[in-house]
Design an enzyme around this catalytic site. Structure first.
Site, PDB file in Angstrom:
ATOM      1  N   ARG A  35       0.819  -1.218   0.000  1.00 56.59           N
ATOM      2  CA  ARG A  35       0.000   0.000   0.000  1.00 56.59           C
ATOM      3  C   ARG A  35       0.853   1.269   0.000  1.00 56.59           C
ATOM      4  O   ARG A  35       0.441   2.294  -0.547  1.00 56.59           O
ATOM      5  CB  ARG A  35      -0.950  -0.004   1.194  1.00 56.59           C
ATOM      6  CG  ARG A  35      -2.112  -0.937   0.943  1.00 56.59           C
ATOM      7  CD  ARG A  35      -3.069  -0.967   2.093  1.00 56.59           C
ATOM      8  NE  ARG A  35      -4.330  -1.585   1.677  1.00 56.59           N
ATOM      9  CZ  ARG A  35      -5.207  -2.132   2.506  1.00 56.59           C
ATOM     10  NH1 ARG A  35      -4.976  -2.121   3.798  1.00 56.59           N
ATOM     11  NH2 ARG A  35      -6.314  -2.664   2.050  1.00 56.59           N
ATOM     12  N   LYS A  94     -15.656 -16.321   4.673  1.00 54.44           N
ATOM     13  CA  LYS A  94     -17.106 -16.390   4.836  1.00 54.44           C
ATOM     14  C   LYS A  94     -17.896 -16.115   3.563  1.00 54.44           C
ATOM     15  O   LYS A  94     -17.649 -15.141   2.875  1.00 54.44           O
ATOM     16  CB  LYS A  94     -17.538 -15.398   5.929  1.00 54.44           C
ATOM     17  CG  LYS A  94     -17.142 -15.922   7.288  1.00 54.44           C
ATOM     18  CD  LYS A  94     -17.216 -14.953   8.445  1.00 54.44           C
ATOM     19  CE  LYS A  94     -18.420 -14.143   8.674  1.00 54.44           C
ATOM     20  NZ  LYS A  94     -18.164 -12.988   9.535  1.00 54.44           N
ATOM     21  N   GLY A 106      -7.558  -7.780   0.711  1.00 53.95           N
ATOM     22  CA  GLY A 106      -6.363  -7.585   1.526  1.00 53.95           C
ATOM     23  C   GLY A 106      -5.580  -8.870   1.729  1.00 53.95           C
ATOM     24  O   GLY A 106      -4.371  -8.921   1.507  1.00 53.95           O
ATOM     25  N   GLY A 141     -12.478  -4.365   0.844  1.00 53.31           N
ATOM     26  CA  GLY A 141     -13.893  -4.024   1.004  1.00 53.31           C
ATOM     27  C   GLY A 141     -14.366  -3.067  -0.075  1.00 53.31           C
ATOM     28  O   GLY A 141     -15.459  -3.213  -0.628  1.00 53.31           O
TER      29      GLY A 141
HETATM   30  P1  ADP Z   1      -9.686 -11.169   1.347  1.00 56.06           P
HETATM   31  O1  ADP Z   1      -9.107 -10.338   2.474  1.00 56.06           O
HETATM   32  O2  ADP Z   1      -8.684 -11.412   0.263  1.00 56.06           O
HETATM   33  O3  ADP Z   1     -10.989 -10.640   0.856  1.00 56.06           O
HETATM   34  P2  ADP Z   1     -10.946 -12.980   3.198  1.00 56.06           P
HETATM   35  O4  ADP Z   1     -10.714 -11.989   4.289  1.00 56.06           O
HETATM   36  O5  ADP Z   1     -12.313 -13.218   2.730  1.00 56.06           O
HETATM   37  O6  ADP Z   1      -9.993 -12.634   1.948  1.00 56.06           O
HETATM   38  O7  ADP Z   1     -10.418 -14.423   3.670  1.00 56.06           O
HETATM   39  C1  ADP Z   1      -9.081 -14.684   3.995  1.00 56.06           C
HETATM   40  C2  ADP Z   1      -8.985 -15.796   4.981  1.00 56.06           C
HETATM   41  O8  ADP Z   1      -9.714 -16.941   4.565  1.00 56.06           O
HETATM   42  C3  ADP Z   1      -7.569 -16.257   5.172  1.00 56.06           C
HETATM   43  O9  ADP Z   1      -7.113 -15.836   6.436  1.00 56.06           O
HETATM   44  C4  ADP Z   1      -7.643 -17.781   5.057  1.00 56.06           C
HETATM   45  O10 ADP Z   1      -6.918 -18.465   6.057  1.00 56.06           O
HETATM   46  C5  ADP Z   1      -9.125 -18.036   5.201  1.00 56.06           C
HETATM   47  N1  ADP Z   1      -9.522 -19.326   4.611  1.00 56.06           N
HETATM   48  C6  ADP Z   1      -9.345 -19.747   3.344  1.00 56.06           C
HETATM   49  N2  ADP Z   1      -9.775 -21.015   3.184  1.00 56.06           N
HETATM   50  C7  ADP Z   1     -10.236 -21.411   4.393  1.00 56.06           C
HETATM   51  C8  ADP Z   1     -10.790 -22.642   4.892  1.00 56.06           C
HETATM   52  N3  ADP Z   1     -10.958 -23.694   4.100  1.00 56.06           N
HETATM   53  N4  ADP Z   1     -11.151 -22.683   6.185  1.00 56.06           N
HETATM   54  C9  ADP Z   1     -10.970 -21.602   6.997  1.00 56.06           C
HETATM   55  N5  ADP Z   1     -10.457 -20.436   6.586  1.00 56.06           N
HETATM   56  C10 ADP Z   1     -10.084 -20.333   5.301  1.00 56.06           C
END
Ligand code: ADP
Ligand code: MG
Length: 404
Positions: free
Chosen positions: A36, A201, A359, A383
């Protein structure tokens, strides 16, 4: 029309307040990913080169409206100075005497960084008056304002929404670049167009799925959210991340996709672990038999399996436009990083536009050893980019003249 830097005219000798998003991850006071800070350089250099007196403001983390040394921007000032190759004055407060002095002492082409905006309640206050008051204090430091913190444009906060209304204001080049790319993902993308979603999620990503479903050719699902999709298809998922209250919604998306002729591609195999740790026992299982391991119903799906990685990679590499948000597995633990790595690798082979948003996704590709320039674009806003792709109105862009 988005107001750009040129709309502010000559800024030589003028004090220009620049809202950046310098919210970097820190571990024991050390920056672990300076993406960033790097992304903020083009606008800052453009202003310095014009001879502006540059006053940079940003937030870092989530302090509770008062000074908290673990969220100080001091390490960022140092990193910024190294990257710019010139000194950066750091003010130890945001709108107090230290900040006023730092601004008053700036000469043409010099730059100062003020302490964390969120050390002041006014920044994120729900009270319009409180935000306005804080914005007015910040406005004292500038003759013009440049908004370049793309990661916060979805927030109605003092430095994002009120401040640009108090000074002649425009978007910086980072916001411009982000919008150009995101616009390509929503308006007339080159086809085939694939969207890869993962992360933790489903409930975080429902809006994007809904908005993008009519626009894409295929939607590939990995990460923790894949288990809600598998459950919707009647599979047992052991103790994997599952949002039971979203099963109905997900079932609706699957039906909607079928009707539209959009392919939702789900994993065929996953890596099932005995526990959530780097030294857990783990095995690859087809999605039909996630509970048929020695761990039974305690088994946790922590990554997509190799067959899925291959299936997804082929689809991605054959696309002309790809947007990827959300790691495919728990990449922070090395035994479960392979899926994310395979997908990142496939994105680097796209002959067209490849975009990484989010992120954790951006941190993942860097942690796995990829270079930013191997991708078409790595968005600095998780976001913000998701809300943009959901078709929402973003307050921090609207005040700069942008219309969806
Ligand atoms: P971003 O920040 O790129 O939008 P998210 O915040 O939605 O991504 O999700 C990132 C997290 O999802 C990571 O910390 C990763 O460990 C978790 N994750 C990915 N696959 C799984 C899984 N199968 N079970 C639990 N957590 C998961
Ligand atoms: Mg995240």
């Amino acid at each position: 029309m988005l107001r750009t830097l040129e709309s502010l005219g000559s800024l030589s000798g003028k004090r220009v307040v620049v809202r950046c998003d310098l919210n970097v991850p820190l571990k024991d006071g050390t920056i672990t990913d300076d993406g960033r800070v790097r992304a903020s350089l083009p606008t800052l250099n453009a202003l310095i080169n014009q001879g502006a007196r540059v006053v940079v403001i940003s937030h870092l983390g989530r302090p509770k409206g008062s000074p908290d040394s673990q969220y100080s921007l001091a390490p960022v000032a140092q990193r910024l100075s190294e990257l710019l190759g010139s000194p950066v004055t750091f003010a130890t407060d945001t709108v107090g005497q230290a900040a006023a002095d730092a601004v008053a002492n700036l000469k043409d082409g010099q730059i100062a960084l003020l302490e964390n905006l969120r050390f002041n309640v006014g920044e994120t206050s729900k009270d319009d008056n409180e935000r306005n008051e804080f914005a007015a204090q910040l406005a004292e430091f500038g003759d013009a304002f440049v908004s370049d913190g793309f990661g916060v444009v979805h927030r109605k906060q003092a430095s994002v929404y009120e401040l640009p209304q108090l000074l002649p204001s425009a978007a910086g080049t980072l916001i411009e670049a982000e919008l150009t790319v995101l616009d390509q993902l929503t308006e007339n993308p080159q086809r085939p167009y694939s969207v890869v979603l993962g992360g933790s999620k489903v409930s975080d990503k429902l809006g994007v799925i809904e908005h993008l479903l009519p626009r894409v050719d295929s939607l590939l699902i990995g990460g923790g959210m894949l288990f809600t999709f598998l459950a919707a298809q009647g599979h047992k998922v052991g103790s994997s991340l599952l949002e039971s209250d979203q099963i109905d919604t997900v079932t609706r998306y699957l039906a909607d996709a079928r009707e539209r002729g959009v392919e939702i591609i789900l994993p065929t195999d996953v890596v099932v672990a005995s526990s959530f740790s780097a030294d857990a026992e783990h095995e690859v299982r087809p999605v039909e038999s996630i509970e048929d391991t020695p761990f039974g119903a305690d088994g946790l799906g922590l990554d997509i399996g190799p067959e899925t990685s291959q299936l997804f990679s082929q689809r991605i590499a054959a696309s002309k436009t790809v947007f990827w948000n959300g790691p495919m597995g728990v990449f922070e633990l090395s035994p479960f990083a392979a899926g994310t790595k395979a997908i990142a690798d496939a994105l680097t082979r796209v002959d067209g536009l490849s975009v990484v948003g989010g992120g954790d996704s951006a941190a993942a590709v860097r942690a796995l050893g990829f270079d930013d320039d191997q991708f078409g674009h790595i968005s600095t806003g998780g976001g913000a980019s998701l809300e943009f792709l959901e078709g929402k109105k973003l307050p921090g862009l609207e005040v700069l003249g942008w219309q969806q």
